[in-house]
Design a protein around this motif. Structure first.
Motif, PDB file in Angstrom:
ATOM      1  N   LYS A  40      45.801  15.119  20.176  1.00  0.00           N
ATOM      2  CA  LYS A  40      45.670  16.518  19.633  1.00  0.00           C
ATOM      3  C   LYS A  40      44.824  17.264  19.028  1.00  0.00           C
ATOM      4  O   LYS A  40      44.630  18.378  18.796  1.00  0.00           O
ATOM      5  N   THR A  41      44.076  16.195  18.165  1.00  0.00           N
ATOM      6  CA  THR A  41      42.880  16.739  17.153  1.00  0.00           C
ATOM      7  C   THR A  41      41.679  16.034  17.608  1.00  0.00           C
ATOM      8  O   THR A  41      41.846  14.884  17.560  1.00  0.00           O
ATOM      9  N   HIS A  43      37.185  15.897  16.580  1.00  0.00           N
ATOM     10  CA  HIS A  43      36.181  16.714  15.945  1.00  0.00           C
ATOM     11  C   HIS A  43      34.777  16.564  16.911  1.00  0.00           C
ATOM     12  O   HIS A  43      34.563  15.277  17.587  1.00  0.00           O
ATOM     13  N   ASP A  60      35.711  24.892  22.517  1.00  0.00           N
ATOM     14  CA  ASP A  60      36.487  25.955  23.136  1.00  0.00           C
ATOM     15  C   ASP A  60      37.173  25.441  24.234  1.00  0.00           C
ATOM     16  O   ASP A  60      38.340  25.972  24.495  1.00  0.00           O
ATOM     17  N   ARG A  63      40.212  23.470  23.235  1.00  0.00           N
ATOM     18  CA  ARG A  63      41.111  24.367  22.717  1.00  0.00           C
ATOM     19  C   ARG A  63      41.937  24.685  23.848  1.00  0.00           C
ATOM     20  O   ARG A  63      43.239  25.042  23.763  1.00  0.00           O
ATOM     21  N   GLY A  66      44.668  22.817  24.691  1.00  0.00           N
ATOM     22  CA  GLY A  66      45.755  22.776  23.894  1.00  0.00           C
ATOM     23  C   GLY A  66      45.245  21.597  22.734  1.00  0.00           C
ATOM     24  O   GLY A  66      46.308  21.359  22.010  1.00  0.00           O
ATOM     25  N   VAL A  67      44.025  21.403  22.480  1.00  0.00           N
ATOM     26  CA  VAL A  67      43.500  20.341  21.530  1.00  0.00           C
ATOM     27  C   VAL A  67      42.753  21.062  20.320  1.00  0.00           C
ATOM     28  O   VAL A  67      42.053  22.366  20.449  1.00  0.00           O
ATOM     29  N   ASN A  68      43.415  20.804  19.047  1.00  0.00           N
ATOM     30  CA  ASN A  68      42.845  21.170  17.885  1.00  0.00           C
ATOM     31  C   ASN A  68      41.526  20.660  17.834  1.00  0.00           C
ATOM     32  O   ASN A  68      41.313  19.463  17.660  1.00  0.00           O
ATOM     33  N   ALA A  69      40.392  21.577  17.932  1.00  0.00           N
ATOM     34  CA  ALA A  69      39.035  21.027  17.767  1.00  0.00           C
ATOM     35  C   ALA A  69      38.109  21.773  16.869  1.00  0.00           C
ATOM     36  O   ALA A  69      38.033  22.738  16.396  1.00  0.00           O
ATOM     37  N   THR A  70      37.595  20.947  15.932  1.00  0.00           N
ATOM     38  CA  THR A  70      36.414  21.277  15.145  1.00  0.00           C
ATOM     39  C   THR A  70      34.973  21.039  15.403  1.00  0.00           C
ATOM     40  O   THR A  70      34.854  20.021  16.604  1.00  0.00           O
ATOM     41  N   VAL A  80      41.219  13.053  12.627  1.00  0.00           N
ATOM     42  CA  VAL A  80      41.398  13.406  13.960  1.00  0.00           C
ATOM     43  C   VAL A  80      41.917  12.195  14.850  1.00  0.00           C
ATOM     44  O   VAL A  80      41.727  10.891  14.557  1.00  0.00           O
TER      45      VAL A  80
END
Length: 146
Positions: A40-41, A43, A60, A63, A66-70, A80
């Protein structure tokens, strides 16, 4: 006879100039036991010589799944579910283009590769960096049936 040989020579030169090598290759592999749906998260660790913001394109695309990406050079490994690394190769043919992109989704604890995707397109079949990223990430998720 000389005219015929000259004509054949000219045709040979034209044929060798106008034909090219077109290569398309797109592969993906997900390690057994890996569940991409549980990630889900992430980096996305910026490749040192990235001048095309490929890290942002990858983030992007993730995302959109549905993944939270930094993104960035530093990896917040304890915050993460996975770290994404990538290698891009560029080529010159009238203009610069991305020849190859390899993306690896890694376990943040031990850097073990959970999933890998690769896209390789020569000049005649070239794609934009965004299209290469889309192809690689989509193929990784398709490999797991998502």
């Amino acid at each position: 006879m000389k005219k015929a040989l000259l004509l054949l020579l000219q045709l040979g030169v034209v044929a060798s100039i106008t034909t090219g090598c077109a290569v398309n290759r797109a592969t993906a592999h997900v390690e057994p036991g890996t569940r991409l749906s549980e990630i889900k998260t992430v980096h996305v660790k910026k490749f040192a010589s990235d001048n095309a913001d490929t890290d942002r394109l990858i983030a992007d695309k993730l995302r959109s799944k549905g993944v939270n990406a930094t993104t960035g050079a530093d990896t917040p490994a304890n915050k993460v579910d996975a770290v994404v690394t990538y290698v891009e190769k560029w080529m010159w043919d009238i203009t610069m283009y991305m020849l190859e992109l390899t993306v690896v989704i890694r376990d943040p604890k031990d850097d073990y590769p959970l999933a890998t995707g690769n896209s390789y397109h020569t000049s005649l079949t070239r794609k934009s960096p965004k299209e290469m990223v889309d192809e690689v990430i989509d193929n990784i998720y398709k490999e797991q049936g998502q």
